[in-house]
Design an enzyme around this catalytic site. Structure first.
Site, PDB file in Angstrom:
ATOM      1  N   ASP A 206     -11.639  -9.190  48.070  1.00 29.85           N
ATOM      2  CA  ASP A 206     -11.498  -8.418  46.833  1.00 29.85           C
ATOM      3  C   ASP A 206     -12.239  -9.142  45.706  1.00 29.85           C
ATOM      4  O   ASP A 206     -12.542 -10.338  45.812  1.00 29.85           O
ATOM      5  CB  ASP A 206     -10.015  -8.285  46.493  1.00 29.85           C
ATOM      6  CG  ASP A 206      -9.785  -7.573  45.187  1.00 29.85           C
ATOM      7  OD1 ASP A 206     -10.244  -6.428  45.052  1.00 29.85           O
ATOM      8  OD2 ASP A 206      -9.161  -8.167  44.286  1.00 29.85           O
TER       9      ASP A 206
ATOM     10  N   ASP B 160     -11.815  -8.064  41.701  1.00 32.92           N
ATOM     11  CA  ASP B 160     -10.987  -8.109  40.488  1.00 32.92           C
ATOM     12  C   ASP B 160      -9.674  -8.836  40.747  1.00 32.92           C
ATOM     13  O   ASP B 160      -8.880  -8.420  41.592  1.00 32.92           O
ATOM     14  CB  ASP B 160     -10.671  -6.685  40.004  1.00 32.92           C
ATOM     15  CG  ASP B 160     -11.917  -5.931  39.595  1.00 32.92           C
ATOM     16  OD1 ASP B 160     -12.990  -6.541  39.542  1.00 32.92           O
ATOM     17  OD2 ASP B 160     -11.812  -4.711  39.342  1.00 32.92           O
TER      18      ASP B 160
ATOM     19  N   LYS C 158      -8.876   0.942  49.319  1.00 33.39           N
ATOM     20  CA  LYS C 158      -7.761   0.114  49.791  1.00 33.39           C
ATOM     21  C   LYS C 158      -6.433   0.613  49.226  1.00 33.39           C
ATOM     22  O   LYS C 158      -6.388   0.988  48.065  1.00 33.39           O
ATOM     23  CB  LYS C 158      -7.984  -1.341  49.346  1.00 33.39           C
ATOM     24  CG  LYS C 158      -9.237  -1.983  49.887  1.00 33.39           C
ATOM     25  CD  LYS C 158      -9.420  -3.405  49.376  1.00 33.39           C
ATOM     26  CE  LYS C 158      -9.676  -3.463  47.898  1.00 33.39           C
ATOM     27  NZ  LYS C 158      -9.919  -4.815  47.372  1.00 33.39           N
TER      28      LYS C 158
ATOM     29  N   ASP D  71      -5.746 -10.339  45.645  1.00 26.54           N
ATOM     30  CA  ASP D  71      -4.645 -10.693  44.760  1.00 26.54           C
ATOM     31  C   ASP D  71      -3.584  -9.612  44.624  1.00 26.54           C
ATOM     32  O   ASP D  71      -2.535  -9.845  44.031  1.00 26.54           O
ATOM     33  CB  ASP D  71      -5.195 -10.973  43.353  1.00 26.54           C
ATOM     34  CG  ASP D  71      -5.725  -9.693  42.709  1.00 26.54           C
ATOM     35  OD1 ASP D  71      -6.717  -9.132  43.230  1.00 26.54           O
ATOM     36  OD2 ASP D  71      -5.139  -9.232  41.708  1.00 26.54           O
TER      37      ASP D  71
END
Length: 256
Positions: A11, A13, A183, A208
């Site tokens: 990922d 961000d 996702k 995260d």
């Protein structure tokens, strides 16, 4: 924490950067992968930028140098899905350049009257008329596609409305359920594996956000590494309904 993984799905961000600020451990994580020549693919629900723009931003703002080919966005997954469906090429899009430009350059035609698809993503210039047009088109039979379910996005200001917030609004207005691409849905994960040319057991999903990144693994038979640098707080980990394969405070803790 040693592992056997041949490839990494990562990922952006909240994992590599947070808004306009780099996450130092995230930067070091990418650099270690490059040093080891370990294959990786950034799998992001962010549809506001093209892969080329993402790679350019990583270089200019965060001193992270990667090829655009290592970036797979929900925009690309949306395009791949629509092409596979072969239901037509007329489309109306709520989104920014990273979504609209890619869709149109892939051969789809803009149509605000009777599109085959209505695609809804994050749009920071959202206006009521865009929402109204999308609503009417879906009510007239267009297939409703949501790029990703992220209701919030992590920034240096805090959590702000994400694509999922707009998708929920359209869903309420139309009473139609969207086909969700990003996702943690299987569509983007299966396409990412095709790009990597690897099987599920060969890779791990790093991110995260428990609701998207970790669930991408849990729902699709892929191991997951939750890093507590963005969306998901450490205080909630013990109460999660299903634990990720691994949880770390920082990506510096991960040993290749």
């Amino acid at each position: 924490m040693k592992n056997h993984y041949k490839g990494y799905l990562i990922d952006l961000d909240g994992t590599i950067y947070l808004g306009k600020e780099v996450i130092p451990a995230g930067k070091r994580f990418v650099e270690r992968l490059q040093e080891l020549k370990r294959p990786f693919l950034f799998v992001t629900n962010n549809t506001t930028k093209t892969p080329e723009a993402v790679a350019d931003r990583l270089a200019k703002e965060f001193d992270i140098h990667v090829s655009a080919k290592t970036v797979y966005t929900a925009s690309l997954a949306t395009i791949d899905y629509m092409k596979e469906q072969r239901k037509g090429n007329r489309v109306y899009v709520i989104g920014e350049s990273g979504l609209t430009e890619l869709i149109l350059s892939a051969g789809f035609e803009w149509d605000e009257e009777k599109p085959d698809y209505v695609v809804v993503g994050l749009d920071t210039d959202i206006k009521y008329e865009k929402l109204a047009t999308a609503t009417l088109c879906i009510r007239n039979g267009a297939t409703f596609i949501g790029t990703n379910p992220d209701k919030s996005i992590p920034t240096e200001r805090g959590l702000l409305p994400g694509a999922g917030s707009f998708i929920s609004l359209i869903q309420t207005a139309t009473q139609a359920d969207p086909i969700m691409i990003g996702k943690p849905n299987a569509i983007i994960m299966n396409e990412a594996l095709k790009v990597m040319k690897m099987n599920k057991e060969d890779v791990i999903m790093v991110g995260d956000n428990y609701e998207t990144d970790s669930q991408s693994g849990l729902q699709n038979g892929i191991d997951s590494l939750l890093v507590l640098s963005g969306f998901t707080a450490k205080s909630v980990v013990s109460s999660l309904p299903e634990q990720p394969t691994y949880v770390v405070d920082s990506l510096d803790e991960w040993t290749f």
